[in-house]
Structures are given as structure tokens and as C-alpha cells.
Scaffold this motif. Structure first.
Motif, mmCIF file in Angstrom:
data_model
loop_
_atom_site.group_PDB
_atom_site.id
_atom_site.type_symbol
_atom_site.label_atom_id
_atom_site.label_comp_id
_atom_site.label_asym_id
_atom_site.label_seq_id
_atom_site.Cartn_x
_atom_site.Cartn_y
_atom_site.Cartn_z
ATOM 1 N N ALA A 116 -31.351 -55.342 -114.332
ATOM 2 C CA ALA A 116 -31.219 -54.621 -116.023
ATOM 3 C C ALA A 116 -32.421 -55.485 -116.631
ATOM 4 O O ALA A 116 -32.269 -56.877 -116.802
ATOM 5 N N GLY A 117 -33.061 -54.748 -117.305
ATOM 6 C CA GLY A 117 -34.202 -55.442 -118.255
ATOM 7 C C GLY A 117 -35.211 -56.095 -117.636
ATOM 8 O O GLY A 117 -35.625 -57.120 -118.123
ATOM 9 N N PHE A 118 -35.638 -56.010 -116.242
ATOM 10 C CA PHE A 118 -36.416 -56.786 -115.823
ATOM 11 C C PHE A 118 -37.958 -56.511 -116.498
ATOM 12 O O PHE A 118 -38.210 -55.428 -116.541
ATOM 13 N N ARG A 119 -38.434 -57.711 -116.705
ATOM 14 C CA ARG A 119 -40.046 -57.451 -117.108
ATOM 15 C C ARG A 119 -41.119 -58.268 -116.219
ATOM 16 O O ARG A 119 -40.593 -59.152 -115.692
ATOM 17 N N HIS A 120 -42.168 -57.616 -116.349
ATOM 18 C CA HIS A 120 -43.394 -58.173 -115.482
ATOM 19 C C HIS A 120 -43.228 -59.891 -115.436
ATOM 20 O O HIS A 120 -43.447 -60.426 -114.575
ATOM 21 N N ALA A 121 -43.422 -60.234 -116.520
ATOM 22 C CA ALA A 121 -43.465 -61.597 -116.975
ATOM 23 C C ALA A 121 -42.502 -62.468 -116.649
ATOM 24 O O ALA A 121 -42.741 -63.660 -115.940
ATOM 25 N N GLU A 122 -41.256 -61.997 -116.119
ATOM 26 C CA GLU A 122 -40.277 -63.048 -115.530
ATOM 27 C C GLU A 122 -40.722 -63.116 -114.150
ATOM 28 O O GLU A 122 -40.527 -64.420 -113.617
ATOM 29 N N LEU A 123 -41.187 -62.504 -113.239
ATOM 30 C CA LEU A 123 -41.762 -62.949 -112.026
ATOM 31 C C LEU A 123 -43.271 -63.537 -111.880
ATOM 32 O O LEU A 123 -43.191 -64.544 -111.177
ATOM 33 N N ALA A 124 -44.134 -62.875 -112.981
ATOM 34 C CA ALA A 124 -45.490 -63.458 -113.010
ATOM 35 C C ALA A 124 -45.233 -65.054 -113.320
ATOM 36 O O ALA A 124 -45.861 -66.050 -112.973
#
Length: 390
Positions: free
Chosen positions: A56-64
Motif C-alpha cells: 500500500a502506498g509504494f513509491r518508486h523512491a522507496e526502492l530506488a
């Protein structure tokens, strides 16, 4: 414990629940990567899609940001394929998969004959020195190795390094919105972690057993053949037998109609939701482990659809779950807008969803609703977005 043998439908819902595809999880991305024992990462964007559909609410920057911070890494592990894994798994899994990678050096049609003419441990040592001096592109690594081993093609020398060293692909490779050729160094150097020592008697089997339990928690209930399909390793029955009471044994669907129930393994207390619990539409990346991690894939895809997904060139397309099963493929196309609608957004991004069979009105509406959010995630820099079904 179930009253009778587990059905294919029950295994489907168990898999979806453990993969967080029935309900998105609030867990951090790093925790999900660990829980799933990594995500397939043949393409840089693939893990982002896998996490978007599970969190829920995953953003690209979290993994990058995790890639740049060296909390996760892209590396060849199970099945000899590129996965995005946690830092700890980037040193553990290559050590466990060493038999698989070593076997490839002996049988690979493009490289095996060349590598029989060279001292592979010497190539490994030279390659480690080169990539730990600084990360190297694959072509550069092969060229530099060929200066020392001139009788072997550079590509074969680079392949030997890939098969004997835990080589991570360093950023910007895999960072959303950026690109770059695969540039390699050892997991030990990049992550600052010591090699995993599995030289003591039973050390490999004990470590593999712990990973089998993680696999069952994320993909079970499953058979020994399923574990071997997921890992690419063979001869894992003794590893499973050593687990004893750490696993439970459940009867599953027979291999063929009218046959005897197959023995399935599971972790105690593993999620087993009702077989008829609703399953929402979910978009999956290409090569998602949901499709690749069982010898018997009937729990997730019908036989006729599975054959359609197995292409002659080995490419596995991006897919869509409809009522919990792979029943469509998807792609995103871009086309320029003339004149551009905004200063930075000059393209129209279209999500094409291609169901294998006709879908009813409710399913079409669900595909469009999920797709409208998904295409904005996939093409976050486009000016306009749309979804086309079938």
C-alpha cells in the motif's frame, strides 16, 4: 489443518495471501523483498511493479533509495537469474546457488568448451581483483581478463566470473528513471559484508533448510519438486528431510485426475484462506516469481494459458491476475502529443490489457479501475494516460 486434500483453488488463495496479492501490505519495501526471498529483476522496472501490487502506498523512491543506500542489490541467484534481494541475501543466496552456477559453466553451449581450456579459479581471482578495484561493465571485464587469458573469448571469461563470484549490478542500473549498462563488483565489496562460509560439514544443508522454510512461508504449501523449480537446484529431498518437525506435511491435489494426493510441505501456521475468498485484479511484472516458482503451475494459471506465456525466445510477458489467476497480459505504449500539453509531459501513455478470453462488464470495470492507477505509476512522467482493455 485442512480436513482433506488441498484443492488447486485452495493453493491459489494460499499463494496469493502469502504474496500479499489479496490485500496490499503496509510493510516497508525492504521487509517485503526479504519476505519474498527477492523479486525477479530481469528488467530494471520489474521489481517496482511487483512491489506496487503488493504494498500500500509504494513509491518508486522507496526502492530506488534502498538500491543507492546498498540495502538491496541486483544479482544472479536462484535459477541463475537476476533478482533484487536484500544485502544479506546477496551474499547468502549466491553461496547456496554455487552448485547451480558451477554446473552452468560445464554445460553452457556458448562458453563451456572455451572454459575447459582455462584455469577457472585463476580467472575468478583475477576478476575479483579487477571488479573490486572499481566496478566494471561486463564488456570491460571480459576485455581486461582476455589480456591475461588470451586464448579464451572475452565473453566466456566474463561468464566465468559471473558464475563463480557474487557480482552485483551497481546503480544507476535498476534505479527508477535512470539507465546504464550492467556494471559489476562483488557483493562483498559493494555491501561491506564478509563471504558466507559453508565449508563446515552440514553448513550448506542447514543454511539451505532455512531458505526452504522462507520459500514455503512465501510460496507454500509446496512439494520438493516445487522448491527445486524455484531454486534451480536438484537433490533437495535430504535438505527437506532434515527439517523434521519444522515443516508440516499436507495432502495436495493429485498430479493427474484420479491419482493419489501429492505430499506438500508447509510451515506451521502458514496462511490457508478459504478457496473462495475474493481476489482483486493485480498487475504483475514480466518473469514474476508467482509464475516461475512451482513445478506444478496449475495453482496460478490454466494449462492452455501457461503454454501461451512460454515463448520460444524464453521471454515471459507481464501479466494480469483476474480472479486470482493469470488471465491477461499488459504493456504500456507511449506516443508523442502534438502540441505538448505541459512543459515536461509530452507523451500519452496507454496501458493495453489483453485478456486471454472475453471478460464480463464487472471484470472490465475492475481492470480499468486498477489500470488507471497503475498506468500513472508506470508512466509517471507522461502528460496523459489511458487504459484500453482487449
Amino acid at each position: 489443518m485442512p480436513d482433506g486434500p488441498l484443492t488447486t483453488a485452495a493453493l491459489n488463495r494460499a499463494l496469493l495471501a502469502r504474496q500479499h496479492l489479496l490485500e496490499r501490505s503496509d510493510a516497508p519495501a525492504l521487509s517485503m523483498v526479504d519476505e519474498l526471498v527477492g523479486l525477479q529483476a530481469q528488467n530494471g522496472w520489474s521489481p517496482y511493479v511487483g512491489l506496487w501490487s503488493r504494498l500500500a502506498g509504494f513509491r518508486h523512491a522507496e526502492l530506488a533509495d534502498a538500491l543507492v543506500a546498498r540495502q538491496v542489490a541486483r544479482i544472479v541467484v536462484v535459477r541463475g537469474t537476476i533478482h533484487l534481494v536484500t544485502a544479506a541475501d546477496a551474499v547468502l543466496l549466491p553461496a547456496l546457488c554455487r552448485p547451480l552456477l558451477a554446473r552452468d559453466l560445464l554445460v553452457n553451449q556458448a562458453h563451456a568448451a572455451h572454459l575447459r581450456r582455462v584455469d577457472v579459479p585463476a580467472v575468478t581471482a583475477a576478476a575479483r581483483t579487477l571488479v573490486e578495484e572499481q566496478p566494471r561493465a561486463t564488456t570491460e571485464l571480459g576485455r581486461l581478463l582476455a589480456e591475461r587469458f588470451p586464448d579464451v573469448p572475452p565473453g566466456s571469461l566474463a561468464h566465468a566470473a559471473r558464475g563463480t563470484l557474487p557480482l552485483v549490478q551497481v546503480p544507476p542500473r535498476g534505479v527508477w528513471g535512470r539507465s546504464g549498462a550492467p556494471t559489476l563488483t562483488t557483493a562483498w565489496s559493494w555491501l561491506g559484508l564478509a563471504p558466507v562460509d559453508l565449508s563446515e560439514p552440514d553448513a550448506w544443508a542447514d543454511a539451505m533448510g532455512r531458505v526452504v522454510l522462507r520459500y514455503l512461508a512465501a510460496f507454500g504449501p509446496a512439494s520438493v519438486a516445487d522448491v527445486q523449480t524455484w531454486s534451480g537446484l536438484t537433490g533437495l529431498r535430504p535438505v527437506v528431510d532434515r527439517l523434521g518437525d519444522a515443516v508440516v506435511r499436507l495432502p495436495g491435489p493429485p498430479a493427474s485426475p484420479g491419482g493419489r494426493p501429492r505430499e506438500l510441505l508447509d510451515v506451521p501456521g502458514g496462511l490457508l484462506p478459504d478457496a473462495d475468498v475474493p481476489a482483486p485484479v493485480r498487475f504483475l511484472p514480466d518473469y514474476d516469481n508467482l509464475f516461475l516458482s512451482h513445478a506444478d503451475r496449475r495453482r496460478i494459471v490454466d494449462d492452455e494459458h501457461r503454454k501461451a506465456l512460454t515463448r520460444a525466445n524464453g521471454v515471459i510477458p507481464a501479466t494480469v491476475l483476474i480472479d486470482g489467476r493469470i488471465r491477461a497480459t499488459w504493456r504500456v505504449d507511449r506516443e508523442p502529443l502534438d502540441p505538448p500539453r505541459t512543459r515536461n509531459g509530452r507523451s500519452l501513455a496507454t496501458l493495453h490489457v489483453e485478456p486471454f478470453t472475453a471478460v464480463d462488464g464487472a471484470t472490465r470495470r475492475a481492470l480499468v479501475a486498477e489500470g488507471e492507477v497503475f498506468v500513472r505509476f508506470m508512466a509517471d512522467d507522461a502528460a496523459e494516460h489511458r487504459v484500453l482493455v482487449g
